[in-house]
Design an enzyme around this catalytic site. Sequence first.
Site, PDB file in Angstrom:
ATOM      1  N   LYS A  34       1.029  -1.034   0.096  1.00  0.00           N
ATOM      2  CA  LYS A  34      -0.013  -0.039   0.154  1.00  0.00           C
ATOM      3  C   LYS A  34       1.021   1.488  -0.167  1.00  0.00           C
ATOM      4  O   LYS A  34       2.230   1.549   1.024  1.00  0.00           O
ATOM      5  CB  LYS A  34      -0.978   0.289   1.057  1.00  0.00           C
ATOM      6  CG  LYS A  34      -1.166   1.252   1.211  1.00  0.00           C
ATOM      7  CD  LYS A  34      -2.558   1.232   2.676  1.00  0.00           C
ATOM      8  CE  LYS A  34      -2.321   1.809   3.568  1.00  0.00           C
ATOM      9  NZ  LYS A  34      -2.148   2.949   3.817  1.00  0.00           N
ATOM     10  N   ASP A  61      -3.253   4.224  -1.892  1.00  0.00           N
ATOM     11  CA  ASP A  61      -4.655   5.132  -0.718  1.00  0.00           C
ATOM     12  C   ASP A  61      -4.605   6.622  -0.600  1.00  0.00           C
ATOM     13  O   ASP A  61      -3.338   6.948   0.349  1.00  0.00           O
ATOM     14  CB  ASP A  61      -3.832   3.819   0.597  1.00  0.00           C
ATOM     15  CG  ASP A  61      -4.903   3.989   1.769  1.00  0.00           C
ATOM     16  OD1 ASP A  61      -6.133   4.989   2.021  1.00  0.00           O
ATOM     17  OD2 ASP A  61      -4.245   4.344   3.069  1.00  0.00           O
ATOM     18  N   LYS A  63      -7.286   7.740  -0.227  1.00  0.00           N
ATOM     19  CA  LYS A  63      -7.603   8.728   0.332  1.00  0.00           C
ATOM     20  C   LYS A  63      -8.663  10.027  -0.387  1.00  0.00           C
ATOM     21  O   LYS A  63      -9.271  11.300   0.352  1.00  0.00           O
ATOM     22  CB  LYS A  63      -7.915   8.685   1.893  1.00  0.00           C
ATOM     23  CG  LYS A  63      -7.512   7.819   2.500  1.00  0.00           C
ATOM     24  CD  LYS A  63      -7.780   7.957   4.322  1.00  0.00           C
ATOM     25  CE  LYS A  63      -7.252   6.623   4.863  1.00  0.00           C
ATOM     26  NZ  LYS A  63      -5.930   6.577   4.583  1.00  0.00           N
ATOM     27  N   ASP A  66     -13.620  15.322  -2.461  1.00  0.00           N
ATOM     28  CA  ASP A  66     -13.394  16.281  -3.027  1.00  0.00           C
ATOM     29  C   ASP A  66     -14.765  16.865  -4.152  1.00  0.00           C
ATOM     30  O   ASP A  66     -15.717  15.311  -3.655  1.00  0.00           O
ATOM     31  CB  ASP A  66     -12.235  16.685  -4.323  1.00  0.00           C
ATOM     32  CG  ASP A  66     -12.048  17.953  -4.246  1.00  0.00           C
ATOM     33  OD1 ASP A  66     -12.980  18.781  -3.916  1.00  0.00           O
ATOM     34  OD2 ASP A  66     -10.507  18.796  -3.584  1.00  0.00           O
ATOM     35  N   THR A 121      -9.743   4.568  11.413  1.00  0.00           N
ATOM     36  CA  THR A 121      -9.656   3.249  12.292  1.00  0.00           C
ATOM     37  C   THR A 121      -8.985   3.542  13.515  1.00  0.00           C
ATOM     38  O   THR A 121      -8.622   3.337  14.372  1.00  0.00           O
ATOM     39  CB  THR A 121      -8.686   1.557  12.317  1.00  0.00           C
ATOM     40  OG1 THR A 121      -7.910   2.469  11.502  1.00  0.00           O
ATOM     41  CG2 THR A 121      -9.657   0.164  11.617  1.00  0.00           C
ATOM     42  N   ARG A 213       2.740  -0.755  10.925  1.00  0.00           N
ATOM     43  CA  ARG A 213       3.824  -0.615  11.565  1.00  0.00           C
ATOM     44  C   ARG A 213       4.786  -2.188  12.219  1.00  0.00           C
ATOM     45  O   ARG A 213       5.247  -2.781  13.046  1.00  0.00           O
ATOM     46  CB  ARG A 213       4.178   0.302  12.546  1.00  0.00           C
ATOM     47  CG  ARG A 213       3.924   1.747  12.309  1.00  0.00           C
ATOM     48  CD  ARG A 213       3.059   2.432  13.418  1.00  0.00           C
ATOM     49  NE  ARG A 213       2.162   2.869  13.585  1.00  0.00           N
ATOM     50  CZ  ARG A 213       1.012   3.745  13.512  1.00  0.00           C
ATOM     51  NH1 ARG A 213       1.488   4.792  14.080  1.00  0.00           N
ATOM     52  NH2 ARG A 213      -0.255   3.853  13.192  1.00  0.00           N
TER      53      ARG A 213
HETATM   54  O1  C5P Z   1       0.931   1.670  11.124  1.00  0.00           O
HETATM   55  P1  C5P Z   1      -0.206   1.107  10.898  1.00  0.00           P
HETATM   56  O2  C5P Z   1      -0.575  -0.961  10.874  1.00  0.00           O
HETATM   57  O3  C5P Z   1      -1.577   1.578  12.058  1.00  0.00           O
HETATM   58  O4  C5P Z   1      -0.805   0.783   9.209  1.00  0.00           O
HETATM   59  C1  C5P Z   1      -2.234   1.075   9.021  1.00  0.00           C
HETATM   60  C2  C5P Z   1      -1.964   2.410   7.695  1.00  0.00           C
HETATM   61  O5  C5P Z   1      -3.584   1.948   7.163  1.00  0.00           O
HETATM   62  C3  C5P Z   1      -1.683   3.398   7.587  1.00  0.00           C
HETATM   63  O6  C5P Z   1      -0.704   3.578   6.020  1.00  0.00           O
HETATM   64  C4  C5P Z   1      -3.148   4.278   7.704  1.00  0.00           C
HETATM   65  O7  C5P Z   1      -2.697   5.334   6.731  1.00  0.00           O
HETATM   66  C5  C5P Z   1      -3.455   3.573   6.727  1.00  0.00           C
HETATM   67  N1  C5P Z   1      -4.967   3.531   6.764  1.00  0.00           N
HETATM   68  C6  C5P Z   1      -5.742   3.210   8.225  1.00  0.00           C
HETATM   69  N2  C5P Z   1      -7.338   3.542   8.445  1.00  0.00           N
HETATM   70  C7  C5P Z   1      -8.368   3.689   7.241  1.00  0.00           C
HETATM   71  C8  C5P Z   1      -7.719   3.301   6.090  1.00  0.00           C
HETATM   72  C9  C5P Z   1      -6.454   3.747   6.319  1.00  0.00           C
HETATM   73  O8  C5P Z   1      -5.686   2.959   9.098  1.00  0.00           O
HETATM   74  N3  C5P Z   1      -9.125   3.335   7.592  1.00  0.00           N
END
Ligand code: C5P
Length: 234
Positions: A34, A61, A63, A66, A121, A213
């Site tokens: 991603k 991603d 998002k 607009d 989330t 992460r």
């Molecule tokens: O590090 P972590 O596992 O928290 O990363 C989650 C990834 O998913 C990040 O790149 C974040 O931008 C993305 N994301 C998210 N929630 C969403 C959509 C995308 O955490 N609703």
Amino acid sequence: MPKDVIIALDFSSRIETIDFLDLFRPTGAKPFVKIGMELFYAEGPAIVRAIKARDYKIFLDLKLHDIPNTVKKAMAALCGLGADMCNVHTAGTAEMMRAALSGVTRSDGTRPLVIGVTQLTSTSEARMQSELLIGASMPETVLHYAKNAASAGLDGVVCSPHEAAQVKSVCSAGFVTVTPGIRLAGDAVGDQVRVTTPALARETGTDYIVVGRSITAAADPVAAYQRCVLDFIG
Ligand code: C5P
């Protein structure tokens, strides 16, 4: 729908990103990856082309949110980069989602999956209610947004694992769910709020988990990825 683990390449440079991907070379694995705002804004469209040229599947991603005409034209540009999955905020309304879909046409007839973001989330129900003035519960809000996305013709939504099963039951089994907020047991939650493990996400029937992460910051990212795959897919 093939289940997969999507690695969030939340890096700020091409060098860091390619070094990270090179860790997987000895395994022969080509993880679904991603590219989000951090990497895209740092390196621009060239990073998408470079990773696509290495034959990775890419979830772009960004998002989008607009006015419909702007989203349609932006989606057309992103679609041309060869992404396999793109996304927009469902809060942009059904008209905007339909405009997004109308932008993703390719001359060879293929197109990326277009996925709608419901509630991030990192957003708790309390904050959604007090700051966004959305009075409904988190599950009700996510399900309502998912139904809007389905009726606008989107392929699926991003939601937390806690809502994935219900999204499928109210939309359809084939409606794709992409679930971030994933942590291997014992890892720091950070800014995420609605989190779960790959093994628990598997039980929800979700199609894709997005892991950042817990893989990228692990002492052994390849082992962490393999653990996610094992726990989520088997
Ligand atoms: O590090 P972590 O596992 O928290 O990363 C989650 C990834 O998913 C990040 O790149 C974040 O931008 C993305 N994301 C998210 N929630 C969403 C959509 C995308 O955490 N609703």
